[in-house]
Scaffold this motif. Structure first.
Motif, PDB file in Angstrom:
ATOM      1  N   LYS A  43       0.834  -1.199   0.000  1.00 36.87           N
ATOM      2  CA  LYS A  43       0.000   0.000   0.000  1.00 36.87           C
ATOM      3  C   LYS A  43       0.868   1.249   0.000  1.00 36.87           C
ATOM      4  O   LYS A  43       0.630   2.193  -0.764  1.00 36.87           O
ATOM      5  CB  LYS A  43      -0.907  -0.002   1.229  1.00 36.87           C
ATOM      6  N   SER A  44       1.893   1.245   0.863  1.00 33.53           N
ATOM      7  CA  SER A  44       2.797   2.390   0.930  1.00 33.53           C
ATOM      8  C   SER A  44       3.536   2.589  -0.387  1.00 33.53           C
ATOM      9  O   SER A  44       3.647   3.713  -0.891  1.00 33.53           O
ATOM     10  CB  SER A  44       3.800   2.193   2.069  1.00 33.53           C
ATOM     11  N   ASP A  45       4.035   1.482  -0.954  1.00 36.09           N
ATOM     12  CA  ASP A  45       4.748   1.572  -2.228  1.00 36.09           C
ATOM     13  C   ASP A  45       3.843   2.084  -3.340  1.00 36.09           C
ATOM     14  O   ASP A  45       4.273   2.875  -4.195  1.00 36.09           O
ATOM     15  CB  ASP A  45       5.313   0.199  -2.610  1.00 36.09           C
ATOM     16  N   SER A  46       2.592   1.640  -3.326  1.00 29.89           N
ATOM     17  CA  SER A  46       1.643   2.077  -4.358  1.00 29.89           C
ATOM     18  C   SER A  46       1.373   3.567  -4.250  1.00 29.89           C
ATOM     19  O   SER A  46       1.355   4.283  -5.264  1.00 29.89           O
ATOM     20  CB  SER A  46       0.331   1.291  -4.233  1.00 29.89           C
ATOM     21  N   LEU A  47       1.177   4.051  -3.009  1.00 25.53           N
ATOM     22  CA  LEU A  47       0.945   5.484  -2.806  1.00 25.53           C
ATOM     23  C   LEU A  47       2.169   6.295  -3.223  1.00 25.53           C
ATOM     24  O   LEU A  47       2.041   7.349  -3.856  1.00 25.53           O
ATOM     25  CB  LEU A  47       0.599   5.754  -1.338  1.00 25.53           C
ATOM     26  N   ILE A  70       2.080  17.733  -1.986  1.00 29.57           N
ATOM     27  CA  ILE A  70       2.103  17.634  -0.522  1.00 29.57           C
ATOM     28  C   ILE A  70       0.704  17.847   0.043  1.00 29.57           C
ATOM     29  O   ILE A  70       0.262  17.132   0.955  1.00 29.57           O
ATOM     30  CB  ILE A  70       3.096  18.658   0.070  1.00 29.57           C
ATOM     31  N   ASN A  71      -0.020  18.829  -0.487  1.00 27.87           N
ATOM     32  CA  ASN A  71      -1.377  19.098  -0.007  1.00 27.87           C
ATOM     33  C   ASN A  71      -2.362  17.995  -0.379  1.00 27.87           C
ATOM     34  O   ASN A  71      -3.339  17.761   0.335  1.00 27.87           O
ATOM     35  CB  ASN A  71      -1.868  20.444  -0.552  1.00 27.87           C
ATOM     36  N   ASP A  72      -2.100  17.323  -1.482  1.00 29.23           N
ATOM     37  CA  ASP A  72      -2.994  16.228  -1.906  1.00 29.23           C
ATOM     38  C   ASP A  72      -2.820  14.986  -1.035  1.00 29.23           C
ATOM     39  O   ASP A  72      -3.759  14.210  -0.862  1.00 29.23           O
ATOM     40  CB  ASP A  72      -2.730  15.860  -3.373  1.00 29.23           C
ATOM     41  N   TYR A  73      -1.620  14.818  -0.507  1.00 31.91           N
ATOM     42  CA  TYR A  73      -1.331  13.637   0.308  1.00 31.91           C
ATOM     43  C   TYR A  73      -1.151  14.072   1.762  1.00 31.91           C
ATOM     44  O   TYR A  73      -0.038  14.201   2.260  1.00 31.91           O
ATOM     45  CB  TYR A  73      -0.085  12.921  -0.213  1.00 31.91           C
ATOM     46  N   LYS A  74      -2.278  14.296   2.419  1.00 32.79           N
ATOM     47  CA  LYS A  74      -2.248  14.879   3.763  1.00 32.79           C
ATOM     48  C   LYS A  74      -1.772  13.894   4.832  1.00 32.79           C
ATOM     49  O   LYS A  74      -1.498  14.298   5.962  1.00 32.79           O
ATOM     50  CB  LYS A  74      -3.637  15.418   4.119  1.00 32.79           C
ATOM     51  N   ASP A  75      -1.728  12.602   4.509  1.00 33.66           N
ATOM     52  CA  ASP A  75      -1.259  11.623   5.479  1.00 33.66           C
ATOM     53  C   ASP A  75       0.263  11.469   5.469  1.00 33.66           C
ATOM     54  O   ASP A  75       0.799  10.567   6.115  1.00 33.66           O
ATOM     55  CB  ASP A  75      -1.903  10.255   5.212  1.00 33.66           C
ATOM     56  N   TYR A  76       0.915  12.338   4.737  1.00 37.79           N
ATOM     57  CA  TYR A  76       2.381  12.287   4.652  1.00 37.79           C
ATOM     58  C   TYR A  76       2.987  13.463   5.411  1.00 37.79           C
ATOM     59  O   TYR A  76       2.410  14.547   5.484  1.00 37.79           O
ATOM     60  CB  TYR A  76       2.836  12.339   3.197  1.00 37.79           C
ATOM     61  N   GLU A  77       4.179  13.234   5.961  1.00 39.43           N
ATOM     62  CA  GLU A  77       4.946  14.300   6.588  1.00 39.43           C
ATOM     63  C   GLU A  77       6.073  14.732   5.654  1.00 39.43           C
ATOM     64  O   GLU A  77       6.491  13.959   4.775  1.00 39.43           O
ATOM     65  CB  GLU A  77       5.512  13.835   7.926  1.00 39.43           C
ATOM     66  N   VAL A  78       6.550  15.945   5.869  1.00 41.12           N
ATOM     67  CA  VAL A  78       7.537  16.537   4.963  1.00 41.12           C
ATOM     68  C   VAL A  78       8.758  16.993   5.756  1.00 41.12           C
ATOM     69  O   VAL A  78       8.641  17.762   6.714  1.00 41.12           O
ATOM     70  CB  VAL A  78       6.936  17.738   4.202  1.00 41.12           C
ATOM     71  N   LEU A  79       9.912  16.475   5.356  1.00 41.21           N
ATOM     72  CA  LEU A  79      11.180  16.930   5.922  1.00 41.21           C
ATOM     73  C   LEU A  79      11.950  17.644   4.826  1.00 41.21           C
ATOM     74  O   LEU A  79      12.229  17.059   3.778  1.00 41.21           O
ATOM     75  CB  LEU A  79      11.993  15.742   6.437  1.00 41.21           C
ATOM     76  N   VAL A  80      12.268  18.913   5.080  1.00 48.05           N
ATOM     77  CA  VAL A  80      13.092  19.676   4.130  1.00 48.05           C
ATOM     78  C   VAL A  80      14.502  19.712   4.696  1.00 48.05           C
ATOM     79  O   VAL A  80      14.737  20.209   5.799  1.00 48.05           O
ATOM     80  CB  VAL A  80      12.543  21.094   3.915  1.00 48.05           C
ATOM     81  N   GLU A  81      15.455  19.199   3.908  1.00 50.62           N
ATOM     82  CA  GLU A  81      16.815  19.006   4.398  1.00 50.62           C
ATOM     83  C   GLU A  81      17.803  19.751   3.504  1.00 50.62           C
ATOM     84  O   GLU A  81      17.871  19.507   2.303  1.00 50.62           O
ATOM     85  CB  GLU A  81      17.117  17.502   4.397  1.00 50.62           C
ATOM     86  N   GLY A  82      18.561  20.683   4.099  1.00 51.50           N
ATOM     87  CA  GLY A  82      19.556  21.443   3.354  1.00 51.50           C
ATOM     88  C   GLY A  82      20.913  20.761   3.372  1.00 51.50           C
ATOM     89  O   GLY A  82      21.309  20.165   4.372  1.00 51.50           O
ATOM     90  N   ARG A  92      25.492  20.544  -3.416  1.00 51.00           N
ATOM     91  CA  ARG A  92      24.719  21.704  -2.973  1.00 51.00           C
ATOM     92  C   ARG A  92      23.261  21.506  -3.413  1.00 51.00           C
ATOM     93  O   ARG A  92      22.882  21.812  -4.534  1.00 51.00           O
ATOM     94  CB  ARG A  92      25.278  22.999  -3.587  1.00 51.00           C
ATOM     95  N   ARG A  93      22.481  20.978  -2.528  1.00 53.45           N
ATOM     96  CA  ARG A  93      21.104  20.630  -2.885  1.00 53.45           C
ATOM     97  C   ARG A  93      20.207  20.758  -1.659  1.00 53.45           C
ATOM     98  O   ARG A  93      20.674  20.763  -0.521  1.00 53.45           O
ATOM     99  CB  ARG A  93      21.046  19.197  -3.408  1.00 53.45           C
ATOM    100  N   THR A  94      18.924  20.819  -1.939  1.00 49.81           N
ATOM    101  CA  THR A  94      17.910  20.773  -0.881  1.00 49.81           C
ATOM    102  C   THR A  94      16.977  19.605  -1.187  1.00 49.81           C
ATOM    103  O   THR A  94      16.466  19.487  -2.308  1.00 49.81           O
ATOM    104  CB  THR A  94      17.098  22.080  -0.813  1.00 49.81           C
ATOM    105  N   GLN A  95      16.797  18.753  -0.210  1.00 44.28           N
ATOM    106  CA  GLN A  95      15.928  17.589  -0.401  1.00 44.28           C
ATOM    107  C   GLN A  95      14.605  17.780   0.332  1.00 44.28           C
ATOM    108  O   GLN A  95      14.584  18.167   1.504  1.00 44.28           O
ATOM    109  CB  GLN A  95      16.616  16.318   0.112  1.00 44.28           C
ATOM    110  N   ILE A  96      13.540  17.530  -0.405  1.00 40.50           N
ATOM    111  CA  ILE A  96      12.208  17.513   0.207  1.00 40.50           C
ATOM    112  C   ILE A  96      11.819  16.044   0.316  1.00 40.50           C
ATOM    113  O   ILE A  96      11.607  15.369  -0.693  1.00 40.50           O
ATOM    114  CB  ILE A  96      11.191  18.306  -0.636  1.00 40.50           C
ATOM    115  N   ILE A  97      11.763  15.563   1.539  1.00 40.36           N
ATOM    116  CA  ILE A  97      11.546  14.137   1.789  1.00 40.36           C
ATOM    117  C   ILE A  97      10.107  13.939   2.272  1.00 40.36           C
ATOM    118  O   ILE A  97       9.720  14.481   3.318  1.00 40.36           O
ATOM    119  CB  ILE A  97      12.545  13.609   2.832  1.00 40.36           C
ATOM    120  N   ILE A  98       9.347  13.202   1.490  1.00 42.89           N
ATOM    121  CA  ILE A  98       7.935  12.976   1.802  1.00 42.89           C
ATOM    122  C   ILE A  98       7.770  11.537   2.288  1.00 42.89           C
ATOM    123  O   ILE A  98       8.107  10.586   1.579  1.00 42.89           O
ATOM    124  CB  ILE A  98       7.046  13.225   0.566  1.00 42.89           C
ATOM    125  N   THR A  99       7.233  11.379   3.498  1.00 43.56           N
ATOM    126  CA  THR A  99       7.140  10.046   4.104  1.00 43.56           C
ATOM    127  C   THR A  99       5.822   9.897   4.839  1.00 43.56           C
ATOM    128  O   THR A  99       5.267  10.890   5.338  1.00 43.56           O
ATOM    129  CB  THR A  99       8.318   9.829   5.082  1.00 43.56           C
TER     130      THR A  99
END
Length: 283
Positions: A112-116, A177-189, A259-266
């Motif tokens: 289920k997680s992989d499909s989402l 991100i707004n469409d998948y409200k059951d996910y959390e977002v980590l922004v990593e510099g 030199r990147r910024t990662q937006i990690i959605i989990t």
């Protein structure tokens, strides 16, 4: 006188006849006795033989009974052990079934997680233009969606402020991100290993790459919140400085990649753990 002789003769004859009869009877008795003795001896021999036979049969019966008792004891023991083994086997089978059921549950949760994640990734990549895809890398690693953005498309030169060029790309990411409200977002510099130029006006009060990476992550989080309404409770900003490089910093290309910024959605950790801990329903 003649009369007396006649009487004597009769008496003598009677005695003679009487003697003969006694002798015959004696012979008969002797013959019968001999026969009886023979019969007795025969019977005695037969009885002795029968007794021996009976004794032999009794010994065989006793041996057979002893063997039967031993077999019964062995059978009872075997049945007892078998019963115990069956109980242990049943418990083991139950444990295996429960384990298999839980494994199936975990596989379902992962699927289920992989499909989402796959749907999320496909939706995002389809929304990005070819030019954006050159500077945005989207991939799924270990059940987590990583969106990696180059610093030159997000920030002004030698700055942690988000530039105007990043607005369109961040708007597409914010929609996902707004469409998948059951996910959390980590922004990593992340930065390269070049020390910060503190003399530059835009770098005032920035001590090192730790500060720079954290400020860049914080800028993206606030940009998503202020411009696209992403719930700040779902977001975390973090900096890793120069200590999480993708490649070596020995070349300019390597430094540019680092030199990147990662937006990690989990998936939200508590909800994901609830899915894992939830007891599978009996089927």
């Amino acid at each position: 006188m003649k009369k007396n002789l006649f009487v004597v003769a009769l008496m003598a004859g009677a005695l003679l006849l009487s003697g003969c009869a006694s002798k015959k009877e004696l012979q008969n008795c002797q013959t019968e006795n001999a026969q009886l003795t023979s019969d007795y001896n025969t019977a005695k021999t037969t009885i002795a033989a029968n007794n021996e036979r009976i004794k032999s049969l009794e010994e065989q019966l006793a041996a057979a009974k002893s063997h039967a008792d031993a077999l019964q004891s062995s059978l009872d023991k075997s049945l007892s052990n078998a019963g115990s083994s069956n109980v242990n086997i049943e418990k083991l089978v139950d444990q295996i079934n429960e384990s298999n059921q839980y494994i199936r549950h975990l596989v379902e949760v992962k699927s289920k997680s992989d499909s989402l994640n796959l749907v999320l990734t496909n939706n995002l990549t389809r929304s990005l233009s070819k030019d954006e895809m050159k500077e945005v890398n989207v991939q799924v690693l270990k059940g987590v969606v990583y969106i990696s953005l180059a610093d030159n498309m997000l920030f002004k030169t030698a700055s942690y402020e988000v530039n105007d060029r990043a607005k369109e790309t961040l708007s597409k990411i914010a929609k996902i991100i707004n469409d998948y409200k059951d996910y959390e977002v980590l922004v990593e510099g992340n930065t390269d290993n070049v020390p910060v130029n503190s003399d530059a006006p835009s770098m005032k009060n920035i001590r090192n790459n730790w500060d720079l990476s954290a400020l860049r992550a914080s800028s993206v989080v606030q940009y998503l919140q202020n411009n696209f309404g992403v719930d700040p409770k779902r977001m975390t900003a973090g900096g890793r400085g120069e200590y999480n490089p993708l490649v070596s910093n020995d070349t300019e290309i390597g430094k540019q990649r680092n030199r990147r910024t990662q937006i990690i959605i989990t998936p939200k950790l508590d909800q994901f753990m609830d899915l894992i801990d939830k007891a599978p329903e009996e089927k």
